[in-house]
Design a protein around this motif. Structure first.
Motif, PDB file in Angstrom:
ATOM      1  N   ALA A 354      45.097  29.031 -20.185  1.00  0.00           N
ATOM      2  CA  ALA A 354      45.056  29.177 -21.644  1.00  0.00           C
ATOM      3  C   ALA A 354      45.362  27.843 -22.324  1.00  0.00           C
ATOM      4  O   ALA A 354      44.673  27.433 -23.265  1.00  0.00           O
ATOM      5  CB  ALA A 354      46.048  30.244 -22.095  1.00  0.00           C
ATOM      6  N   CYS A 415      51.356  33.166 -23.913  1.00  0.00           N
ATOM      7  CA  CYS A 415      50.064  32.469 -23.806  1.00  0.00           C
ATOM      8  C   CYS A 415      49.583  31.997 -25.180  1.00  0.00           C
ATOM      9  O   CYS A 415      49.027  30.904 -25.305  1.00  0.00           O
ATOM     10  CB  CYS A 415      49.024  33.384 -23.153  1.00  0.00           C
ATOM     11  SG  CYS A 415      49.333  33.723 -21.405  1.00  0.00           S
ATOM     12  N   SER A 419      49.066  28.142 -26.365  1.00  0.00           N
ATOM     13  CA  SER A 419      47.704  27.836 -26.812  1.00  0.00           C
ATOM     14  C   SER A 419      47.712  27.193 -28.195  1.00  0.00           C
ATOM     15  O   SER A 419      47.007  26.203 -28.444  1.00  0.00           O
ATOM     16  CB  SER A 419      46.857  29.110 -26.831  1.00  0.00           C
ATOM     17  OG  SER A 419      46.734  29.658 -25.533  1.00  0.00           O
TER      18      SER A 419
END
Length: 522
Positions: A354, A415, A419
């Motif tokens: 990610a 995540c 990100s």
């Protein structure tokens, strides 16, 4: 026939004559207005120069060293703790020591690169990290392992400062955002490699696996040391040393063979560097100038605004807790209810994918949408993600059962957090820190800002588990959420847009004219 007299210089202007070729004198105005006039006539080329790209890739490869260490330590520490029987505090010291001692390298890198050049400073960074990696790989005990972390940390400090500075000084203005974001791309790629290394070597005996995980980092360090011989020196450093003809040849190559474009870039560099363009110059007096600029009792000045912007961005980059989340991701996921070690390492691989995907998105769009837009999107996204992670963790901590949906929310939130970091703060901090200072201050100004980055990173990494034990993981993530809310406000008011401007033009954004510093959406 008598030659016509030269045009009269405007009152109060300062100029100097620079011999770009033996028979062709070139007059360069040292006022900001001339930079603006030149920039209007500069062809706005957005195509990527292959030579500049190759140089940026080679320089940015040094950043993979930090990324690999961050990724690999998240898994290796599980086995180090078992074999060496170290305490939780020793784990924090082991993990955070590399970041703390990278402070030494980042502080020294500015003066070093001004003295020996940007290129050889990259070599020095790789050589130092190589020694540290070998010590870690062959460490028979905790003290030897710590010695390796200390030496590797110094190398990391050098590489974090010099890679973006070298790339920024070499890159054309229209593609500088993409090229200067490559160090973060390589950091994230290194993190992913570290995760993959953990997953691939986890099945080996505990006495071997963590040593291989750490020792493999010697390979990219060797590759960087070899690759450095194919790289040119920074043209701006060459001008500061009085080696103008060499700088011009490099600028021609990074301008796609366009001599007119190269001449325009060279004239701006010479104008900016005029005060210190001496072969004996090696950064003298820079620290004194930076320190006096930080003195709040004196009048406001452009350098102070640059330092506030660069130091503030580097502070919030690490105060966001991103490095701690990555370093301790197995502990974070354990707290969320995932206990199988293979599954823990597998989830970190997903997180690494990610991060890598979104840092590539940011790099590709940085020169189109600008630093400011992506920075604000990333920071606000991190605040929301950390808020969700904090609430999800609090729910799991209060629940006797661990519902799968709550675990999934926490995994997704982690995540999302990394990100959004990869969209904004991750790449843009390196880009911005390396492009806002004038040539004479760039290396040591960036060095000071990145030293703050390393200090805060080390402190967060060395206290994360202790604070999480005191206020729970959920509480820590809610604190980080609050930090990112403050960061978003800071970025909105103190970070002007630099997209598409030459390094010399960027200086004018921080001048006393309020219309320049407040014109944030240029």
């Amino acid at each position: 026939m008598e030659a016509p007299p030269p045009p009269e210089q405007p009152s109060g202007s300062v100029h100097m004559v620079v011999e770009s070729q033996p028979s062709v004198p070139m007059v360069v105005e040292s006022q900001p207005s001339v930079l603006m006039v030149e920039s209007q006539h500069r062809p706005k080329k957005s195509s990527l120069n292959k030579y500049a790209l190759a140089c940026a890739l080679l320089a940015s490869t040094s950043s993979v060293l930090l990324g690999y260490d961050i990724g690999v330590m998240s898994g290796a520490v599980l086995y180090i703790k078992d074999e060496l029987h170290i305490s939780k505090v020793e784990v924090e010291v082991l993990v955070g020591s590399l970041n703390v001692f990278s402070l030494v390298g980042s502080l020294a890198s500015g003066k070093t690169s001004d003295s020996i050049g940007r290129r050889y400073t990259i070599f020095l960074a790789a050589a130092t990290f190589l020694i540290g990696a070998l010590l870690m790989g062959f460490a028979p005990s905790f003290p030897f392992l710590m010695a390796g972390r200390v030496i590797a940390g110094i190398g990391v400090g050098y590489s974090l400062m010099i890679a973006p500075v070298y790339t920024a000084e070499l890159s054309p203005a229209m593609t500088r955002g993409f090229l200067t974001s490559l160090p973060e791309v390589f950091i994230v790629f290194g993190i992913l490699l570290g995760y993959i290394s953990n997953y691939a070597l986890a099945g080996l005996p505990p006495k071997i696996n963590w040593r291989l995980m750490l020792g493999i980092a010697a390979a990219p360090a060797i590759a960087i040391g070899i690759g450095i011989f194919g790289m040119p020196e920074s043209p701006r450093w060459l001008v500061m040393k009085g080696r103008v003809s060499e700088a011009k040849q490099i600028l021609i190559r990074t301008s796609g063979g366009d001599e007119t474009e190269a001449e325009l870039r060279l004239s701006e560099i010479i104008s900016d560097a005029a005060a210190n363009s001496s072969s004996e110059w090696s950064g003298q007096g820079v620290w004194k100038e930076l320190a006096s600029s930080l003195c709040l009792c004196g009048p406001s000045n452009p350098v102070r605004r640059m330092l506030i912007a660069a130091i503030g961005m580097n502070f919030f980059m690490q105060a966001s807790g991103n490095d701690a989340v990555v370093y301790y991701s197995p502990a974070v996921f354990q707290n969320a209810g995932i206990h199988d070690r293979k599954q823990l390492v597998g989830v970190t691989v997903i997180m690494g994918i990610a991060k890598t995907s979104f840092v590539l998105v940011s790099a590709l769009f940085l020169d189109r949408y600008g630093r400011r837009v992506l920075l604000l999107v990333g920071s606000i996204g991190m605040a929301v993600s950390l808020g969700g992670l904090g609430l999800g963790s609090k729910y799991l901590e209060a629940s006797e059962e661990k519902p799968m949906w709550a675990i999934a929310v926490c995994v997704v939130a982690v995540c999302a957090d990394v990100s959004f970091f990869s969209i904004g703060l991750g790449p843009i901090t390196w880009v911005y820190s390396s492009e806002i200072f004038p040539t004479r201050l760039r290396a040591q100004g960036s060095s000071l800002a990145i030293s703050v980055n390393r200090l805060v990173s080390g402190l967060v990494a060395m206290t994360f588990l202790s604070f999480a034990e005191a206020i729970t993981f959920g509480g820590m993530f809610l604190v980080f959420c609050g930090v990112m809310v403050l960061a978003s406000i800071f970025f909105y008011y103190f970070i002007p847009e630099t997209k598409g401007k030459s390094l010399e033009e960027i200086v004018t954004l921080f001048e006393d004219d309020k219309s320049k510093i407040n014109h944030l959406s240029t």
